[in-house]
Motif scaffolding. Structure first.
Motif, mmCIF file in Angstrom:
data_model
loop_
_atom_site.group_PDB
_atom_site.id
_atom_site.type_symbol
_atom_site.label_atom_id
_atom_site.label_comp_id
_atom_site.label_asym_id
_atom_site.label_seq_id
_atom_site.Cartn_x
_atom_site.Cartn_y
_atom_site.Cartn_z
ATOM 1 N N LYS A 1 0.958 -1.205 -0.047
ATOM 2 C CA LYS A 1 0.069 -0.131 0.037
ATOM 3 C C LYS A 1 1.000 1.310 -0.100
ATOM 4 O O LYS A 1 0.750 2.360 -0.663
ATOM 5 C CB LYS A 1 -0.867 0.012 1.424
ATOM 6 C CG LYS A 1 -1.756 1.088 1.395
ATOM 7 C CD LYS A 1 -2.363 1.132 2.724
ATOM 8 C CE LYS A 1 -2.553 2.765 3.483
ATOM 9 N NZ LYS A 1 -3.045 2.669 4.965
ATOM 10 N N TYR A 2 1.757 1.241 0.791
ATOM 11 C CA TYR A 2 2.635 2.325 1.068
ATOM 12 C C TYR A 2 3.705 2.614 -0.298
ATOM 13 O O TYR A 2 4.033 3.515 -0.828
ATOM 14 C CB TYR A 2 3.632 2.455 2.065
ATOM 15 C CG TYR A 2 2.703 2.780 3.526
ATOM 16 C CD1 TYR A 2 2.371 4.272 3.581
ATOM 17 C CD2 TYR A 2 2.166 2.118 4.171
ATOM 18 C CE1 TYR A 2 1.594 4.614 4.753
ATOM 19 C CE2 TYR A 2 1.246 2.264 5.397
ATOM 20 C CZ TYR A 2 1.035 3.682 5.495
ATOM 21 O OH TYR A 2 0.137 4.088 6.545
ATOM 22 N N SER A 3 4.059 1.464 -0.996
ATOM 23 C CA SER A 3 4.975 1.637 -1.856
ATOM 24 C C SER A 3 3.767 2.016 -3.221
ATOM 25 O O SER A 3 4.506 2.958 -4.026
ATOM 26 C CB SER A 3 5.274 0.083 -2.363
ATOM 27 O OG SER A 3 5.818 0.114 -3.839
ATOM 28 N N ASP A 4 2.648 1.730 -3.382
ATOM 29 C CA ASP A 4 1.839 2.279 -4.331
ATOM 30 C C ASP A 4 1.585 3.724 -4.049
ATOM 31 O O ASP A 4 1.612 4.498 -5.150
ATOM 32 C CB ASP A 4 0.556 1.529 -4.370
ATOM 33 C CG ASP A 4 0.662 0.154 -4.772
ATOM 34 O OD1 ASP A 4 1.349 -0.261 -5.386
ATOM 35 O OD2 ASP A 4 -0.287 -0.640 -4.375
ATOM 36 N N LEU A 5 1.545 4.150 -3.107
ATOM 37 C CA LEU A 5 1.590 5.610 -2.487
ATOM 38 C C LEU A 5 2.597 6.310 -3.212
ATOM 39 O O LEU A 5 2.420 7.584 -3.641
ATOM 40 C CB LEU A 5 1.308 5.914 -1.065
ATOM 41 C CG LEU A 5 -0.411 5.477 -0.516
ATOM 42 C CD1 LEU A 5 -0.162 5.542 1.116
ATOM 43 C CD2 LEU A 5 -1.241 6.567 -1.094
ATOM 44 N N ALA A 6 3.703 5.752 -2.815
ATOM 45 C CA ALA A 6 5.075 6.461 -3.374
ATOM 46 C C ALA A 6 4.857 6.672 -4.777
ATOM 47 O O ALA A 6 5.355 7.694 -5.385
ATOM 48 C CB ALA A 6 6.066 5.654 -2.911
ATOM 49 N N ILE A 7 4.488 5.970 -5.479
ATOM 50 C CA ILE A 7 4.374 5.657 -6.968
ATOM 51 C C ILE A 7 3.444 6.724 -7.375
ATOM 52 O O ILE A 7 3.696 7.487 -8.293
ATOM 53 C CB ILE A 7 4.364 4.446 -7.636
ATOM 54 C CG1 ILE A 7 5.377 3.511 -7.298
ATOM 55 C CG2 ILE A 7 3.782 4.484 -9.288
ATOM 56 C CD1 ILE A 7 5.389 1.914 -7.629
ATOM 57 N N ARG A 8 2.529 7.032 -6.640
ATOM 58 C CA ARG A 8 1.517 7.840 -7.017
ATOM 59 C C ARG A 8 1.836 9.417 -6.741
ATOM 60 O O ARG A 8 1.422 9.947 -7.553
ATOM 61 C CB ARG A 8 0.110 7.695 -5.993
ATOM 62 C CG ARG A 8 -1.157 8.289 -6.821
ATOM 63 C CD ARG A 8 -2.372 7.875 -5.896
ATOM 64 N NE ARG A 8 -2.533 6.458 -5.500
ATOM 65 C CZ ARG A 8 -3.291 6.054 -4.522
ATOM 66 N NH1 ARG A 8 -3.949 6.865 -3.764
ATOM 67 N NH2 ARG A 8 -3.314 4.540 -4.528
ATOM 68 N N ASN A 9 2.767 9.539 -5.631
ATOM 69 C CA ASN A 9 3.443 10.823 -5.627
ATOM 70 C C ASN A 9 4.357 11.204 -6.798
ATOM 71 O O ASN A 9 4.138 12.311 -7.060
ATOM 72 C CB ASN A 9 4.220 10.786 -4.187
ATOM 73 C CG ASN A 9 3.519 10.496 -2.957
ATOM 74 O OD1 ASN A 9 3.730 9.870 -1.963
ATOM 75 N ND2 ASN A 9 2.486 11.319 -2.604
ATOM 76 N N LEU A 10 4.908 10.178 -7.409
ATOM 77 C CA LEU A 10 5.871 10.424 -8.275
ATOM 78 C C LEU A 10 5.180 10.774 -9.449
ATOM 79 O O LEU A 10 5.483 11.680 -10.498
ATOM 80 C CB LEU A 10 6.451 9.100 -8.720
ATOM 81 C CG LEU A 10 8.040 9.062 -9.247
ATOM 82 C CD1 LEU A 10 8.986 9.955 -8.472
ATOM 83 C CD2 LEU A 10 8.384 7.682 -9.237
ATOM 84 N N SER A 11 4.079 10.296 -9.608
ATOM 85 C CA SER A 11 3.177 10.617 -10.989
ATOM 86 C C SER A 11 2.877 12.073 -11.109
ATOM 87 O O SER A 11 2.268 12.493 -12.053
ATOM 88 C CB SER A 11 1.931 9.811 -10.957
ATOM 89 O OG SER A 11 0.953 9.952 -10.049
#
Length: 331
Positions: A296-306
């Motif tokens: 879940k937190y890994s996905d949030l990190a990628i979302r921040n990147l986008s």
């Protein structure tokens, strides 16, 4: 893509290692050897990879980024030297810890020396920048050290409690581990005068990546063998660490299983078979839950990147890969 990223990462690591060796020198050879000890054991250099990739993402200055990345890795290594003393760990990255090899007084001095060197290298990385940028970068670095210290204090205090909540755990690992990932990503933006929105998204990227990283680190503490882990297996159980796995298990286990866990958790004299039994119970109740939370937190990190405009596609791939790597690593 992997060959491209391997080449990209290796170039960063080689250059950051050169900066570290250039600055971590002393006329007192024993102090220099003790200070460089953990660097010579390797390490993934994740925080430098995050910093330089974040800088590249927005088209930043590589040479400046290498120095800033070295400062972060030196700071990280300082925390490891002192953590090992506090936790009485005898292995780190498969080598004897600094206090085991040189004694506690020299290990404390080596940590202090690295702490000072981290500021020296950061100062060099900011040379020639305007006062506002200098202030922002230095403030983030100093605040990160304060927050990491708070996180370490929370971690130690939790060892004496059996009622630590999941929210408290997340807050603790945000401070203890994720803050330096956040600082790394944020510095990559600040030293290149990125706007506040880009800085904030990179800070959040690093924070979420760091939370994911620490959850997986806690998982590896009960599933990896000592050779893979590079440090004593089940040491978290022996020290009474309140990881997400322990918190979830204590919340849901049968009373008989809770008694077994609590009799071993934090028991420095626990036998290997007792530790293995507790690890087995913990794995049964919490392994999937912890992996899902890390994801879940890994996905949030990628979302921040986008949310960040991209100047370098390789850097973007690298930062995405690092977020995904945190949940796939085995050591």
């Amino acid at each position: 893509m992997q060959t491209e990223l391997d080449s990209y990462f290796n170039s960063i690591i080689e250059n950051v290692n050169l900066e570290i060796r250039k600055f971590v020198r002393s006329d007192i050879k024993t102090l220099e050897e003790a200070s460089l000890h953990l660097f010579s054991a390797g390490g993934k250099r994740l925080r430098p990879l995050v910093l330089v990739s974040s800088s590249d993402l927005i088209g930043g200055d590589r040479q400046r980024a290498y120095k800033a990345a070295a400062s972060v890795e030196i700071l990280h290594t300082f925390t490891l030297v002192h953590d090992d003393i506090m936790d009485r760990d005898y292995l780190r990255r498969g080598l004897p810890t600094v206090h085991v090899k040189w004694g506690e007084p020299m290990a404390i001095l080596a940590g202090d020396y690295l702490h000072a060197k981290a500021f020296e290298v950061l100062n060099e990385s900011l040379k020639g920048l305007d006062a506002e940028t200098f202030y922002k970068a230095f403030s983030l670095f100093v605040k990160s050290i304060e927050i990491i210290s708070e996180g370490q204090a929370m971690d130690m205090m939790f060892e004496n409690r059996d009622d630590v909540t999941e929210d408290e755990y997340i807050e603790m690992i945000k401070k203890k581990t994720a803050m330096l990932f956040s600082c790394s990503a944020g510095l990559g933006a600040i030293i290149n005068k990125a706007n506040d929105e880009v800085i904030e998204n990179l800070l959040q990227y690093g924070l979420n990546l760091g939370i994911s990283f620490q959850i997986v680190d806690d998982i590896l503490g009960i599933i990896a063998d000592e050779k893979e882990l590079g440090k004593p297996v089940y040491s978290d159980i022996r020290e009474g660490k309140k990881t997400i796995l322990v918190i979830k298990t204590l919340r849901e286990a049968k009373e008989s299983e809770r008694k077994i866990i609590l009799s071993v958790l934090g028991n420095k004299d626990a036998k290997k078979d007792e530790l293995e039994k507790v690890a087995e119970i913990i794995r049964e109740y919490s392994l999937k839950y912890a992996y899902d939370l890390a994801e879940k937190y890994s996905d949030l990190a990628i979302r921040n990147l986008s949310k960040i405009p991209v100047s370098n596609e390789t850097a973007e791939k690298a930062l995405k890969y690092l977020a995904q790597f945190t949940i796939k690593r085995r050591k």
